[in-house]
Design a protein around this motif. Structure first.
Motif, short mmCIF file in Angstrom:
data_model
loop_
_atom_site.label_atom_id
_atom_site.label_comp_id
_atom_site.label_asym_id
_atom_site.label_seq_id
_atom_site.Cartn_x
_atom_site.Cartn_y
_atom_site.Cartn_z
N ASN A 138 0.83 -1.21 0.00
CA ASN A 138 0.00 0.00 0.00
C ASN A 138 0.85 1.25 0.00
O ASN A 138 0.55 2.23 -0.70
CB ASN A 138 -0.93 0.01 1.21
N ALA A 139 1.92 1.25 0.80
CA ALA A 139 2.79 2.41 0.89
C ALA A 139 3.47 2.69 -0.44
O ALA A 139 3.53 3.85 -0.89
CB ALA A 139 3.83 2.21 1.99
N ILE A 140 3.98 1.65 -1.09
CA ILE A 140 4.65 1.84 -2.38
C ILE A 140 3.65 2.33 -3.43
O ILE A 140 3.93 3.27 -4.19
CB ILE A 140 5.33 0.54 -2.84
N GLU A 141 2.48 1.69 -3.48
CA GLU A 141 1.48 2.09 -4.47
C GLU A 141 1.06 3.54 -4.26
O GLU A 141 0.88 4.30 -5.23
CB GLU A 141 0.25 1.18 -4.38
N ASN A 142 0.91 3.94 -3.02
CA ASN A 142 0.50 5.31 -2.74
C ASN A 142 1.59 6.30 -3.13
O ASN A 142 1.32 7.34 -3.73
CB ASN A 142 0.16 5.45 -1.26
#
Length: 615
Positions: A470-474
């Motif tokens: 989630n952090a990378i995608e965001n």
């Protein structure tokens, strides 16, 4: 003649009404007015910017099973909400975004297409029908993005998920993630077994979704065109590499950093040597950058959390003990309003550090993961030779506030190398996520591996992997995508009804617990009576046993009667509340309107009387 005038006036009014309706439709075509409390149908500014920047046509195919959802009004309402949001996005796209609504009826080609796209059909129990509620997005370059099933529970993140899908389809190249790691995430070679080690599960997941560009800790520069830079346990980085990281961030690059005051995953330069692993320096930081950015993080202290400590087994035959350094952070201490952590339930960590900002820091900090309020900081060296984790419990001095373990940092900062950065930006806007723990990435804290017919299956028991992805995608999104936060839901909860339900459920649980206690007591009594008889013929009961059984049956009937009464009381209270609401909506409002009209008539009559008196 008078009737003719009246009829003509009515016809003229009807014609004028139709003409005004048609004129309004032409003049105000596309105009919308959102009067909902939380502006549910108004797109975020970041979403509008993303949609308006689409350069190639994108098609979103919205699959929804009309017949299979007939018995699920909540799902149908949510599907309508999805459709309305998609229509609003299409209206903002200038024709670059096409929405197709498809009903995948059972055994149809549309259902085959839905399965081929990877959409998930949920069994409804109606003749084997499956309910589809998902979206498949395509572009002209055969790009594909899929939302397998749109759960109503994720409504606050619906706009973000759709915006991320659109952004991904408008960026056809696979995102490049630069990885600098001080721990062997990619596996490597085991000198003891002479066999290659499997890569960490999180490394495998990242590699499946993004293009990983591995960067050695001895490098002096970063590759060009990185979309996100991930730092994991950055130790002994050269000044040249730190300067390159500083320049990357100030130039608009996205940074995901994992530091740790005591990384158990760091086994030293020679993991096969127990003494080397025991004496390894296990802390990591980005001291020069943190100092320039106003980030406070003490690499010598870890968080001991009594409120979220997990149980660990020290040795066989000994009872598990709570380990204040190994904690399971639950949803209560995860930011529910951020897309990175909003839907996560548990994240397990070990010997995590604390993050804060100095008083003069230009950054803003948004906590994503926090400790409980029953936590404090202890010396990290205390963990090196710790034999019994329970010893830490008495050493913890809990503060009044929760400590931040992971945070989103943003703001404009100055470079950490002003005198050496020739051609480098002197300041820039930072957008990063900082996590003060490395161990959460290791397999043992969130996933189990199982072999199935030669294939390795990963069974997560915590959301550590989801958090990282989630952090990378965001961070991969541009500033517009990152600005899209969670939204309010369209479902308005009935707080009074829910309060009544909770109160009744508490009474119900208390009654059920009493029933279970009496059942156990009766069974124990029956066992004592049978043991006192000294025979084994269970088919013959004594008078005392029969009386005991009869008493239990009567008790059980009485308890069931009480349970039914509790439910009836619950229904009666809810019905009474509904009646009051109906009275307010159906009777009270017309009465108020009538009273207001009578008051206006009285005022008008008074005004006319006054004018006649003056005349």
């Amino acid at each position: 003649m008078k009737n003719w005038y009246s009829t003509g006036a009515l016809v003229l009014l009807a014609v004028l009404f139709l003409a005004l309706t048609m004129l309004t439709g032409v003049l105000f075509k596309g105009a919308r007015l959102d009067l909902t409390e939380n502006r549910l149908y108004t797109l975020s500014e970041g979403t509008v910017n993303l949609i308006e920047s689409i350069e190639e046509p994108i098609t979103l195919k919205f699959y929804f099973s009309e017949d299979a959802s007939a018995d699920f009004p909540m799902v149908r309402n949510y599907a309508r909400r999805v459709q309305e949001l998609l229509d609003e996005m299409a209206a903002q796209s200038g024709g670059m975004l096409t929405i197709e609504r498809i009903d995948p009826a059972p055994f149809s080609e549309q259902e085959d297409d839905a399965a081929r796209y990877g959409l998930e059909g949920v069994p409804t129990g109606r003749g084997g029908d499956s309910l589809y509620l998902g979206i498949a997005g395509t572009n002209l370059l055969d790009g594909l993005e899929v939302l397998p099933f749109l759960s109503p529970a994720r409504e606050p993140f619906l706009e973000y998920e759709l915006a991320r899908m659109i952004y991904s389809l408008s960026q056809p190249d696979l995102p490049r993630v630069g990885l600098i790691s001080g721990v062997p995430m990619s596996g490597g070679f085991d000198m003891q077994t002479r066999q290659p080690r499997e890569p960490w599960a999180i490394y495998t997941q990242i590699n499946e979704q993004f293009a990983i560009e591995t960067i050695e800790t001895t490098a002096t520069a970063l590759p060009d065109d990185l979309d996100v830079l991930a730092l994991v346990h950055p130790k002994d980085l050269s000044d040249e590499l730190l300067r390159a990281i500083d320049a990357f961030v100030l130039d608009g690059g996205r940074l995901l950093a994992f530091v740790d005051p005591y990384a158990e995953a760091d086994q030293g330069s020679d993991p096969s040597d127990p003494m080397a692993a025991l004496s390894a320096e296990r802390d990591s930081s980005l001291d020069p950058l943190f100092a320039a950015w106003g980030v406070e993080y003490d690499r010598t202290q870890f968080i001991a959390d009594l409120g979220q400590a997990l149980q660990v087994s020290l040795q066989q035959g000994r009872a598990p003990v709570r380990h204040p350094a190994i904690i399971g952070v639950t949803s209560e201490n995860l930011d529910a309003d951020d897309v990175v952590t909003g839907e996560l339930e548990t994240i397990n960590l070990a010997s995590a550090g604390a993050i804060s900002l100095s008083a003069d820091s230009p950054l803003s900090l948004q906590s994503l993961i926090q400790s409980s309020t029953q936590s404090g900081l202890l010396d990290a060296e205390r963990l090196r030779f710790l034999a019994d984790p329970s010893e830490l419990i008495s050493e913890v001095a809990p503060g009044d506030e929760a400590l931040t373990i992971a945070a989103r940092l943003s703001g404009t900062v100055e470079t950490a190398f002003p005198e050496e950065g020739v051609g480098q930006a002197e300041s820039g806007e930072i957008n990063m996520i900082l996590v003060a723990d490395v161990d959460l990435l290791t397999d043992r804290f969130w996933v189990q591996r199982q072999q199935f017919f030669g294939q390795t299956l990963l069974n997560p028991f915590a959301n550590n992997g989801d958090f990282v992805i989630n952090a990378i995608e965001n961070l991969l999104g541009n500033a517009d995508l990152i600005s899209v936060r969670s939204r309010a839901t369209s479902t308005r909860p009935f707080h009074l009804v829910e309060a009544l339900r909770r109160e009744a459920e508490q009474n119900l649980r208390a009654t059920e617990e009493r029933l279970e206690a009496e059942l156990a007591e009766t069974e124990e009594r029956l066992g004592e009576l049978q043991q006192a008889r000294g025979d084994t013929d269970l088919s013959v009961l004594t008078a005392e046993q029969e009386a005991e059984i009869d008493r239990f049956i009567e008790q059980r009937i009485d308890i069931r009667r009480q349970l039914r009464q509790v439910r009836r009381d619950l229904d009666r209270d809810i019905e009474a509340l509904g009646t009051r609401i109906k009275v307010v909506n159906i009777a009270l409002m017309p009465v108020l309107v009538t009273l207001f009209a009578l008051w206006m008539a009285w005022r008008r009559r008074q005004e006319q009387t006054r004018k006649r008196g003056e005349a």
